[in-house]
Design a protein around this motif. Structure first.
Motif, PDB file in Angstrom:
ATOM      1  N   CYS A 238      21.448  10.284  -8.009  1.00  0.00           N
ATOM      2  CA  CYS A 238      21.224  10.453  -9.455  1.00  0.00           C
ATOM      3  C   CYS A 238      21.349   9.070 -10.096  1.00  0.00           C
ATOM      4  O   CYS A 238      22.215   8.828 -10.943  1.00  0.00           O
ATOM      5  N   ALA A 239      20.494   8.160  -9.680  1.00  0.00           N
ATOM      6  CA  ALA A 239      20.695   6.737 -10.002  1.00  0.00           C
ATOM      7  C   ALA A 239      20.427   6.406 -11.462  1.00  0.00           C
ATOM      8  O   ALA A 239      20.988   5.441 -11.993  1.00  0.00           O
ATOM      9  N   GLY A 240      19.565   7.162 -12.118  1.00  0.00           N
ATOM     10  CA  GLY A 240      19.257   6.889 -13.519  1.00  0.00           C
ATOM     11  C   GLY A 240      18.919   5.419 -13.724  1.00  0.00           C
ATOM     12  O   GLY A 240      18.151   4.817 -12.964  1.00  0.00           O
ATOM     13  N   ALA A 241      19.542   4.808 -14.723  1.00  0.00           N
ATOM     14  CA  ALA A 241      19.259   3.399 -15.025  1.00  0.00           C
ATOM     15  C   ALA A 241      19.944   2.446 -14.049  1.00  0.00           C
ATOM     16  O   ALA A 241      19.780   1.232 -14.143  1.00  0.00           O
ATOM     17  N   GLY A 243      23.387   1.997 -13.168  1.00  0.00           N
ATOM     18  CA  GLY A 243      24.740   1.436 -13.361  1.00  0.00           C
ATOM     19  C   GLY A 243      25.558   1.451 -12.067  1.00  0.00           C
ATOM     20  O   GLY A 243      26.106   0.431 -11.646  1.00  0.00           O
ATOM     21  N   LYS A 244      25.602   2.620 -11.418  1.00  0.00           N
ATOM     22  CA  LYS A 244      26.402   2.727 -10.182  1.00  0.00           C
ATOM     23  C   LYS A 244      25.671   2.075  -9.010  1.00  0.00           C
ATOM     24  O   LYS A 244      26.304   1.531  -8.115  1.00  0.00           O
ATOM     25  N   THR A 245      24.333   2.134  -8.997  1.00  0.00           N
ATOM     26  CA  THR A 245      23.585   1.497  -7.900  1.00  0.00           C
ATOM     27  C   THR A 245      23.969   0.026  -7.794  1.00  0.00           C
ATOM     28  O   THR A 245      24.184  -0.499  -6.702  1.00  0.00           O
ATOM     29  N   THR A 261      17.435   6.954  -6.187  1.00  0.00           N
ATOM     30  CA  THR A 261      16.399   7.858  -6.691  1.00  0.00           C
ATOM     31  C   THR A 261      16.979   8.701  -7.818  1.00  0.00           C
ATOM     32  O   THR A 261      18.177   8.610  -8.127  1.00  0.00           O
ATOM     33  N   ASP A 262      16.147   9.488  -8.438  1.00  0.00           N
ATOM     34  CA  ASP A 262      16.577  10.352  -9.546  1.00  0.00           C
ATOM     35  C   ASP A 262      15.528  11.441  -9.689  1.00  0.00           C
ATOM     36  O   ASP A 262      14.347  11.209  -9.407  1.00  0.00           O
ATOM     37  N   ARG A 263      15.967  12.615 -10.122  1.00  0.00           N
ATOM     38  CA  ARG A 263      15.011  13.704 -10.300  1.00  0.00           C
ATOM     39  C   ARG A 263      13.982  13.373 -11.386  1.00  0.00           C
ATOM     40  O   ARG A 263      12.839  13.794 -11.338  1.00  0.00           O
ATOM     41  N   ILE A 307      26.652  11.158  -5.850  1.00  0.00           N
ATOM     42  CA  ILE A 307      26.056  12.033  -6.876  1.00  0.00           C
ATOM     43  C   ILE A 307      26.750  11.723  -8.193  1.00  0.00           C
ATOM     44  O   ILE A 307      27.868  12.176  -8.436  1.00  0.00           O
ATOM     45  N   ASP A 308      26.112  10.897  -8.990  1.00  0.00           N
ATOM     46  CA  ASP A 308      26.637  10.616 -10.334  1.00  0.00           C
ATOM     47  C   ASP A 308      26.021  11.702 -11.214  1.00  0.00           C
ATOM     48  O   ASP A 308      24.984  11.497 -11.833  1.00  0.00           O
ATOM     49  N   ALA A 309      26.684  12.840 -11.219  1.00  0.00           N
ATOM     50  CA  ALA A 309      26.034  14.072 -11.651  1.00  0.00           C
ATOM     51  C   ALA A 309      25.710  14.127 -13.147  1.00  0.00           C
ATOM     52  O   ALA A 309      26.453  13.578 -13.969  1.00  0.00           O
ATOM     53  N   PRO A 310      24.604  14.822 -13.465  1.00  0.00           N
ATOM     54  CA  PRO A 310      24.333  15.093 -14.886  1.00  0.00           C
ATOM     55  C   PRO A 310      25.482  15.956 -15.401  1.00  0.00           C
ATOM     56  O   PRO A 310      25.919  16.879 -14.706  1.00  0.00           O
ATOM     57  N   CYS A 311      26.008  15.647 -16.564  1.00  0.00           N
ATOM     58  CA  CYS A 311      27.180  16.409 -17.041  1.00  0.00           C
ATOM     59  C   CYS A 311      27.189  16.433 -18.565  1.00  0.00           C
ATOM     60  O   CYS A 311      26.335  15.828 -19.213  1.00  0.00           O
ATOM     61  N   GLU A 341      22.875  22.115  -7.966  1.00  0.00           N
ATOM     62  CA  GLU A 341      21.590  21.805  -7.325  1.00  0.00           C
ATOM     63  C   GLU A 341      21.629  20.418  -6.672  1.00  0.00           C
ATOM     64  O   GLU A 341      21.200  20.240  -5.536  1.00  0.00           O
ATOM     65  N   ALA A 342      22.169  19.430  -7.380  1.00  0.00           N
ATOM     66  CA  ALA A 342      22.243  18.064  -6.835  1.00  0.00           C
ATOM     67  C   ALA A 342      23.166  18.030  -5.612  1.00  0.00           C
ATOM     68  O   ALA A 342      22.860  17.386  -4.603  1.00  0.00           O
ATOM     69  N   LEU A 343      24.287  18.741  -5.687  1.00  0.00           N
ATOM     70  CA  LEU A 343      25.220  18.783  -4.545  1.00  0.00           C
ATOM     71  C   LEU A 343      24.542  19.405  -3.328  1.00  0.00           C
ATOM     72  O   LEU A 343      24.600  18.860  -2.215  1.00  0.00           O
ATOM     73  N   ASP A 344      23.860  20.532  -3.529  1.00  0.00           N
ATOM     74  CA  ASP A 344      23.206  21.202  -2.406  1.00  0.00           C
ATOM     75  C   ASP A 344      22.085  20.333  -1.828  1.00  0.00           C
ATOM     76  O   ASP A 344      21.874  20.292  -0.618  1.00  0.00           O
ATOM     77  N   ARG A 345      21.406  19.620  -2.717  1.00  0.00           N
ATOM     78  CA  ARG A 345      20.302  18.766  -2.261  1.00  0.00           C
ATOM     79  C   ARG A 345      20.823  17.653  -1.347  1.00  0.00           C
ATOM     80  O   ARG A 345      20.175  17.262  -0.380  1.00  0.00           O
ATOM     81  N   ALA A 346      22.022  17.152  -1.655  1.00  0.00           N
ATOM     82  CA  ALA A 346      22.570  15.997  -0.922  1.00  0.00           C
ATOM     83  C   ALA A 346      22.850  16.321   0.543  1.00  0.00           C
ATOM     84  O   ALA A 346      22.756  15.444   1.410  1.00  0.00           O
TER      85      ALA A 346
END
Ligand SMILES: C[S@@+](CC[C@H](N)C(=O)[O-])C[C@H]1O[C@@H](n2cnc3c(N)ncnc32)[C@H](O)[C@@H]1O
Length: 433
Positions: A238-241, A243-245, A261-263, A307-311, A341-346
């Motif tokens: 869940c890389a988004g912009a 920051g954590k990458t 990557t990111d959805r 997983i820097d999850a959407p929250c 969904e993100a956890l299961d995908r991982a």
């Protein structure tokens, strides 16, 4: 503009936020466009007044017994800026552009009312419907925890260790009043004044050449606790912009494979420029195309999936006070579904013995420990690595850090009150085998 005129401007902006139901940033921008004479100092001051009021909206209305924009602004001046009745009255002297003089009722409220009898959601400045959730999170400490979440946040920076050392950047940014952050080995902090004036970090040479990035210390620690190491295969799902990458890349010291990557491909747009500025050479960005899985070639080979999850972002209320008041119950349900969904995908990407690091910037148990328990129920080959072990990456700070955070079997929670960071939950799980 005089200080009094800035107050009138702030009242005008708050009226626009209330009446037109627009986000604060938009209302401030529109005010700026309509008042081109206002200089950058005026804009920063008006913005500071509006955001400070939004952080303390409920307690400010309570202390004034008045929910109007004017009432809430004066309440904030008293509660947040520590101004007494005479100081506020002197700004409302009836002069041109000043708010009208204080009424007897306002004087009385400013002088005599307190938060002693205020319910937790008022003392802690959060929407009342969230009370049961915050009771579950913090119990009787919820007013104190949320009050800390209603304080102004500092500006935190992360030194990019691919390019620079913290000591050196501390010296070159001394003119901005930077200090080292307490926990992160590469964090720097700038305390922001009441006028919320941006210190213009993006124009600093250290920023331009990629030696520093803006990142809350809690976010830095969340990435650190994932334990990414040089030579590993790491996926930032869940890389988004990014920051954590960028933090993961620095931890990997240019060795190994980092896939971001990111959805939502639009979220990834800024990551390319940021990776290049930071001098990261071992990262690939996988932009999703149509519905196809962009990681379909990866099968149980990753050492780590972050997983820097959407929250709901409840942990970042001090930076987004506007979002705090606009949050609706439905938003939590949507996030819970996205997180699962993100956890299961991982799972498909993690090799036996590999890890999933699950991170949220929320303090709500439903998005944190409860989500982990449900995941382990669905995937019994994963086990939580005890947070005390995960935190050992903080070296000599580990014991103090563990004493500060909320610890559970599922992970650890940082909060503004406990760690001086944004609220972040971190759980690292290992796949057995
Ligand atoms: C908290 S933000 C990421 C912030 C980013 N990691 C950073 O540090 O700047 C969460 C991201 O998760 C993405 N997302 C939501 N559901 C997802 C899923 N099932 N798989 C991958 N990404 C997802 C969202 O598009 C959003 O960009």
């Amino acid at each position: 503009m005089t200080p009094a005129a800035r107050l009138s401007a702030a009242i005008e902006v708050i009226e626009a936020i209330d009446n037109q139901r627009v986000p604060a940033a938009k209302a401030l921008k529109e005010w700026g466009t309509a008042h081109r004479f206002a200089g950058s100092g005026d804009r920063a001051a008006v913005s500071g007044l509006v955001y400070d009021m939004l952080r303390r909206q409920a307690s400010s209305a309570w202390i004034m017994d008045d929910d109007t924009p004017r009432g809430r602004l004066f309440g904030m001046l008293r509660l947040e800026r520590g101004m007494d009745t005479d100081a506020i009255a002197s700004l409302c002297d009836g002069s041109r552009f000043a708010p009208g003089p204080l009424t007897d009722g306002e004087r009385q409220a400013l002088t005599s009312r307190s938060l002693l009898d205020a319910p937790a959601h008022v003392a802690g400045d959060y929407p009342e419907w969230l009370d049961p959730y915050l009771i579950e999170a913090f119990g009787d400490d919820r007013a104190a925890e949320t009050a800390a979440m209603a304080r102004r946040a500092p500006l935190d920076l992360r030194v990019n260790t691919l390019k620079a050392k913290r000591e050196k950047v501390l010296g070159s940014l001394r003119h901005l009043g930077v200090t080292a952050t307490p926990w992160s080995p590469f964090g720097l902090r700038i305390m922001l004044g009441a006028d919320a004036r941006n210190p213009g970090i993006q124009a600093e040479e250290e920023f331009v050449k990629g030696a520093v990035e803006v990142q809350d210390e809690g976010s830095q620690i969340a990435a650190l606790l994932s334990g990414a190491k040089p030579g590993e295969q790491v996926i930032d799902l869940c890389a988004g912009a990014g920051g954590k990458t960028l933090t993961l890349a620095a931890m990997m010291q240019g060795r190994g494979r980092l896939i971001a990557t990111d959805r939502d491909k639009r979220q990834l747009a800024p990551i390319h420029e940021r990776l290049s500025r930071a001098g990261v050479h071992n990262a690939e960005v996988r932009t999703p195309k149509w519905e196809a899985e962009p990681l379909s070639d990866i099968r149980e080979s990753a050492d780590l999936v972050l997983i820097d999850a959407p929250c709901t972002g409840t942990g970042t209320w001090r930076r987004n006070p506007d979002a705090k008041w606009r949050m609706r119950p439905g938003a939590l349900d949507i996030r819970l579904k996205d997180q699962a969904e993100a956890l299961d995908r991982a799972v498909a990407f993690v090799k036996p013995g590999g890890r999933i690091a699950y991170v949220t910037c929320s303090v709500l148990p439903q998005e944190n420990g409860e989500q982990i328990l449900k995941f382990i129920d669905r995937h019994s080959d994963f086990r939580v690595i005890p947070p005390s072990q995960t935190a050992s990456v903080l070296w000599d700070k580990t014991d103090d850090f563990l004493a500060a955070v909320y610890l559970s079997d599922e992970g650890l929670l940082m909060t503004p009150r406990r760690t001086g960071t944004d609220g972040f939950f971190v759980s690292v799980m290992r796949r057995q085998g």
